[in-house]
Design a protein around this motif. Structure first.
Motif, PDB file in Angstrom:
ATOM      1  N   LEU A   1      -4.554  49.508 -32.885  1.00  0.00           N
ATOM      2  CA  LEU A   1      -4.883  49.903 -31.517  1.00  0.00           C
ATOM      3  C   LEU A   1      -5.641  51.228 -31.459  1.00  0.00           C
ATOM      4  N   GLY A   2      -5.841  51.854 -32.625  1.00  0.00           N
ATOM      5  CA  GLY A   2      -6.624  53.087 -32.689  1.00  0.00           C
ATOM      6  C   GLY A   2      -5.931  54.277 -32.070  1.00  0.00           C
ATOM      7  N   LEU A   3      -4.605  54.334 -32.151  1.00  0.00           N
ATOM      8  CA  LEU A   3      -3.849  55.406 -31.518  1.00  0.00           C
ATOM      9  C   LEU A   3      -3.412  56.450 -32.538  1.00  0.00           C
ATOM     10  N   HIS A   4      -3.570  57.714 -32.185  1.00  0.00           N
ATOM     11  CA  HIS A   4      -3.115  58.843 -32.991  1.00  0.00           C
ATOM     12  C   HIS A   4      -1.597  58.931 -32.841  1.00  0.00           C
ATOM     13  N   TYR A   5      -0.874  58.879 -33.980  1.00  0.00           N
ATOM     14  CA  TYR A   5       0.584  58.837 -33.893  1.00  0.00           C
ATOM     15  C   TYR A   5       1.214  59.665 -35.008  1.00  0.00           C
ATOM     16  N   ARG A   6       2.502  59.902 -34.838  1.00  0.00           N
ATOM     17  CA  ARG A   6       3.290  60.533 -35.888  1.00  0.00           C
ATOM     18  C   ARG A   6       4.615  59.793 -36.033  1.00  0.00           C
ATOM     19  N   VAL A   7       5.220  59.932 -37.209  1.00  0.00           N
ATOM     20  CA  VAL A   7       6.511  59.299 -37.505  1.00  0.00           C
ATOM     21  C   VAL A   7       7.545  60.397 -37.707  1.00  0.00           C
ATOM     22  N   LEU A   8       8.656  60.281 -36.999  1.00  0.00           N
ATOM     23  CA  LEU A   8       9.743  61.252 -37.109  1.00  0.00           C
ATOM     24  C   LEU A   8      10.974  60.576 -37.707  1.00  0.00           C
ATOM     25  N   ARG A   9      11.651  61.267 -38.620  1.00  0.00           N
ATOM     26  CA  ARG A   9      12.995  60.851 -38.999  1.00  0.00           C
ATOM     27  C   ARG A   9      13.950  61.664 -38.136  1.00  0.00           C
ATOM     28  N   LEU A  10      14.745  60.974 -37.328  1.00  0.00           N
ATOM     29  CA  LEU A  10      15.588  61.673 -36.364  1.00  0.00           C
ATOM     30  C   LEU A  10      16.720  62.426 -37.060  1.00  0.00           C
ATOM     31  N   CYS A  11      17.028  63.589 -36.531  1.00  0.00           N
ATOM     32  CA  CYS A  11      18.174  64.348 -37.012  1.00  0.00           C
ATOM     33  C   CYS A  11      19.463  63.688 -36.512  1.00  0.00           C
ATOM     34  N   GLY A  12      20.578  64.093 -37.062  1.00  0.00           N
ATOM     35  CA  GLY A  12      21.848  63.441 -36.749  1.00  0.00           C
ATOM     36  C   GLY A  12      22.180  63.406 -35.272  1.00  0.00           C
ATOM     37  N   GLY A  13      21.956  64.522 -34.567  1.00  0.00           N
ATOM     38  CA  GLY A  13      22.350  64.599 -33.169  1.00  0.00           C
ATOM     39  C   GLY A  13      21.430  63.870 -32.221  1.00  0.00           C
ATOM     40  N   ASP A  14      20.227  63.473 -32.692  1.00  0.00           N
ATOM     41  CA  ASP A  14      19.273  62.785 -31.813  1.00  0.00           C
ATOM     42  C   ASP A  14      19.258  61.279 -32.050  1.00  0.00           C
ATOM     43  N   MET A  15      20.023  60.817 -33.033  1.00  0.00           N
ATOM     44  CA  MET A  15      20.077  59.387 -33.321  1.00  0.00           C
ATOM     45  C   MET A  15      20.983  58.663 -32.340  1.00  0.00           C
ATOM     46  N   GLY A  16      20.730  57.356 -32.192  1.00  0.00           N
ATOM     47  CA  GLY A  16      21.615  56.524 -31.397  1.00  0.00           C
ATOM     48  C   GLY A  16      22.990  56.414 -32.037  1.00  0.00           C
ATOM     49  N   PHE A  17      23.974  56.081 -31.226  1.00  0.00           N
ATOM     50  CA  PHE A  17      25.381  56.014 -31.623  1.00  0.00           C
ATOM     51  C   PHE A  17      25.594  55.090 -32.826  1.00  0.00           C
ATOM     52  N   THR A  18      24.814  54.001 -32.906  1.00  0.00           N
ATOM     53  CA  THR A  18      25.067  52.955 -33.895  1.00  0.00           C
ATOM     54  C   THR A  18      24.223  53.078 -35.160  1.00  0.00           C
ATOM     55  N   ALA A  19      23.244  53.966 -35.175  1.00  0.00           N
ATOM     56  CA  ALA A  19      22.271  54.021 -36.268  1.00  0.00           C
ATOM     57  C   ALA A  19      22.742  54.899 -37.418  1.00  0.00           C
ATOM     58  N   ALA A  20      22.355  54.487 -38.651  1.00  0.00           N
ATOM     59  CA  ALA A  20      22.572  55.320 -39.838  1.00  0.00           C
ATOM     60  C   ALA A  20      21.308  56.102 -40.173  1.00  0.00           C
ATOM     61  N   MET A  21      20.144  55.540 -39.833  1.00  0.00           N
ATOM     62  CA  MET A  21      18.874  56.259 -39.961  1.00  0.00           C
ATOM     63  C   MET A  21      17.878  55.643 -38.996  1.00  0.00           C
ATOM     64  N   THR A  22      17.082  56.490 -38.362  1.00  0.00           N
ATOM     65  CA  THR A  22      16.090  56.032 -37.383  1.00  0.00           C
ATOM     66  C   THR A  22      14.774  56.755 -37.586  1.00  0.00           C
ATOM     67  N   TYR A  23      13.701  55.970 -37.555  1.00  0.00           N
ATOM     68  CA  TYR A  23      12.347  56.515 -37.461  1.00  0.00           C
ATOM     69  C   TYR A  23      11.849  56.285 -36.038  1.00  0.00           C
ATOM     70  N   ASP A  24      11.336  57.328 -35.423  1.00  0.00           N
ATOM     71  CA  ASP A  24      10.640  57.213 -34.138  1.00  0.00           C
ATOM     72  C   ASP A  24       9.142  57.321 -34.376  1.00  0.00           C
ATOM     73  N   MET A  25       8.377  56.465 -33.690  1.00  0.00           N
ATOM     74  CA  MET A  25       6.928  56.586 -33.700  1.00  0.00           C
ATOM     75  C   MET A  25       6.497  57.129 -32.345  1.00  0.00           C
TER      76      MET A  25
END
Length: 423
Positions: free
Chosen positions: A315-339
Motif C-alpha cells: 500500500l506504499g505506507l511508511h510504517y514502524r514495528v514496535l515490540r510492546l513493553c509489559g505494561g502496554d500489552m493486552g491481558f492475554t498476550a505473551a508478546m505483541t508487535y504493533d504496526m
C-alpha cells in the motif's frame, strides 16, 4: 489463563514476569498456591475415602456371600457414614476449585523474556522502520476534512442514525472499504489462510475462551436479553471454533482468516487523537489466526509480523514495528508487535495492527489441545493479528496520497476499486 502447576512450581519466575507488566496484585500468586494446596489436600482425602469405600463394598459382598450378614450390616452402617463424609469432601473440593478458578483468571499472561519492563506506550521498543514520510503540499488536510470535501464518509449522518463512532461510508468511500477488505482477504488466502465467515455475536463461553471475559466487559457491547456479546474482533469466534477440541499434531499449523465488523465501546476515549477514523465504535477488519505447535509459535509470530508488513509495503505506507513493553500489552498476550503508520497530515503515528502470541493462555481456557505421535496430549499455542484494520489504513491512505487532482489510490488497490483517484 496460566496453568496452576506452572505457578506452583515457578513462583519466583511468575512474580518476576508479572513485574515486567507492573502488575500490582502480586498477592494473588500466593493466594493461588495456598488455595491449590488446600484443594489438593481435599482431593487426596477424597481419593483415600473412595479407596476405602471401594474396599469396603468388596468386603461387604464377600461377607454376604459367606452368610455373615451381621458383620455385613455393620460395615454397611459404616459405609453410610462414609458417604456423608464423601459428600462433605466433594462439596469442599468444588468450592476450592471455584475459588481457585476465580483467583487464577485475575492473572494476566506472563510476558516473554524478550518483552521489556514498562508501563506506558512511550516505553515500547521500535524494532523496525520502513519507508519515508509522505511529502504533502502546504495546504494538506487531515482525513476528516478530506472525507467531507469529497463526500465519501459522513460522521454526522452516522451520529444521527446511531451515535458518535458509527460513520456512514458513501460512494467511493464505500468502494474503498470493499476494495481493502477484498485486497486483505485475497492476500491472506494466497498466504495459506483459510477464509471463514463467522457470527458477529458470541456467548460468554467464547468471550472467556479468548480472554475478553472477565476482563473487557466494559469495552464490549452486550445484548442483555440473549446474554450475547458483539465481537470486538474476529479473533474471538475464529479461535473459539476449536474450543474443547483435541487436534492431531499433523493438523498443525491451522491458519484461518475472516473479515468481520468489529464493535468496541471505547469507554473513556476523548480528545483530538480520537477524531474522525482514529477511534470508532464499529469498524471493519480482516483477522488472521493461527494454532500451532508450542515449539514453533515464536517463529510463526515473526512470520505473521512480516506478512502484515508486506501488506503495508504494497500500500506504499511508511510504517514502524514496535515490540510492546509489559505494561502496554493486552491481558492475554505473551508478546505483541504493533504496526503503526505515519500520518503526514496529523504528524503522528497511527496503530493499524497488533500481532500477538498468547502461548497457552487462551488454549488453557479453551481446552484446545493436540495429540502428538507418542500419544501425549498437550496445549497448543494460539496467535492472531490484524491484517488489517481498516479505519486508520483509510485515514493514512487519504492523508498521505492527497494531490491537486484528488486522492491517488495506491496502485495495488486500483484493480479492486476500479478507479485511480477520489475526486
Amino acid at each position: 489463563m496460566l496453568q496452576v502447576n506452572y505457578i506452583r512450581e515457578n513462583r519466583e519466575k511468575v512474580l518476576e514476569r508479572l513485574s515486567v507488566r507492573h502488575f500490582k496484585q502480586t498477592e494473588l500468586v500466593d493466594e493461588i498456591i495456598k488455595t491449590d494446596e488446600e484443594r489438593r489436600q481435599v482431593q487426596t482425602s477424597l481419593d483415600n475415602l473412595s479407596a476405602i469405600a471401594n474396599a469396603s463394598a468388596k468386603q461387604i459382598g464377600e461377607l454376604m456371600r459367606n452368610g455373615q450378614k451381621e458383620q455385613a450390616e455393620a460395615l454397611k452402617a459404616e459405609a453410610t457414614n462414609s458417604k456423608e463424609q464423601h459428600k462433605k469432601l466433594s462439596d469442599q473440593l468444588a468450592n476450592s476449585e471455584t475459588q481457585l478458578h476465580n483467583l487464577i483468571v485475575q492473572l494476566p499472561n506472563l510476558p516473554h523474556d524478550l518483552v521489556k519492563t514498562g508501563s506506558t506506550a512511550e516505553e515500547n521498543e521500535t524494532v523496525y522502520t520502513d519507508g519515508k514520510p509522505a511529502e504533502l503540499p502546504a495546504n494538506a488536510l487531515p482525513h476528516w476534512e478530506l472525507t467531507a470535501k469529497y463526500d465519501i464518509i459522513d460522521f454526522e449522518l452516522g451520529t444521527k442514525i446511531t451515535g458518535a463512532g458509527f460513520p456512514v461510508y458513501k460512494g467511493k468511500g464505500a468502494k474503498l472499504q470493499r476494495a481493502l477488505i477484498n485486497f486483505f482477504l485475497d492476500h491472506a488466502t494466497a498466504a495459506g489462510y483459510r477464509e471463514m465467515q463467522v457470527p458477529h455475536l458470541v456467548n460468554e463461553a467464547s468471550g472467556f475462551g479468548t480472554g475478553q471475559l472477565p476482563d473487557k466487559e466494559g469495552q464490549m457491547y452486550h445484548a442483555g436479553i440473549d446474554n450475547l456479546y458483539l465481537i470486538p474482533t474476529a479473533e474471538v469466534p475464529v479461535t473459539n471454533l476449536y474450543r474443547d477440541v483435541i487436534l492431531k499434531e499433523e493438523e498443525l499449523p491451522i491458519k484461518n482468516t475472516a473479515y468481520t465488523a468489529c464493535f468496541r465501546r471505547e469507554a473513556g476515549s476523548y480528545g483530538a487523537h480520537v477524531r474522525g477514523l482514529n477511534r470508532l465504535h464499529q469498524f471493519d477488519k480482516v483477522e488472521v489466526v493461527q494454532i500451532v505447535h508450542p515449539d514453533q509459535s515464536y517463529e510463526v509470530l515473526e512470520q505473521m509480523s512480516a506478512y502484515v508488513q508486506s501488506l503495508l509495503q504494497e500500500l506504499g505506507l511508511h510504517y514502524r514495528v514496535l515490540r510492546l513493553c509489559g505494561g502496554d500489552m493486552g491481558f492475554t498476550a505473551a508478546m505483541t508487535y504493533d504496526m503503526e503508520v505515519w500520518s503526514a497530515a496529523q504528524q503522528r503515528w497511527l496503530e493499524v495492527s497488533s500481532v500477538s502470541n498468547f502461548e497457552t493462555y487462551q488454549s488453557n481456557r479453551l481446552k484446545l489441545r493436540f495429540k502428538g505421535a507418542a500419544g501425549k496430549t498437550q496445549l497448543a499455542h494460539t496467535l492472531n493479528g490484524s491484517a488489517l484494520a481498516l479505519p486508520r489504513i483509510v485515514a493514512s491512505i487519504l492523508e498521505n496520497n492527497q494531490t491537486d487532482k484528488g486522492i491517488k489510490i495506491p496502485e495495488a488497490l486500483v484493480k479492486y476499486t476500479g478507479f485511480e483517484y477520489i475526486d
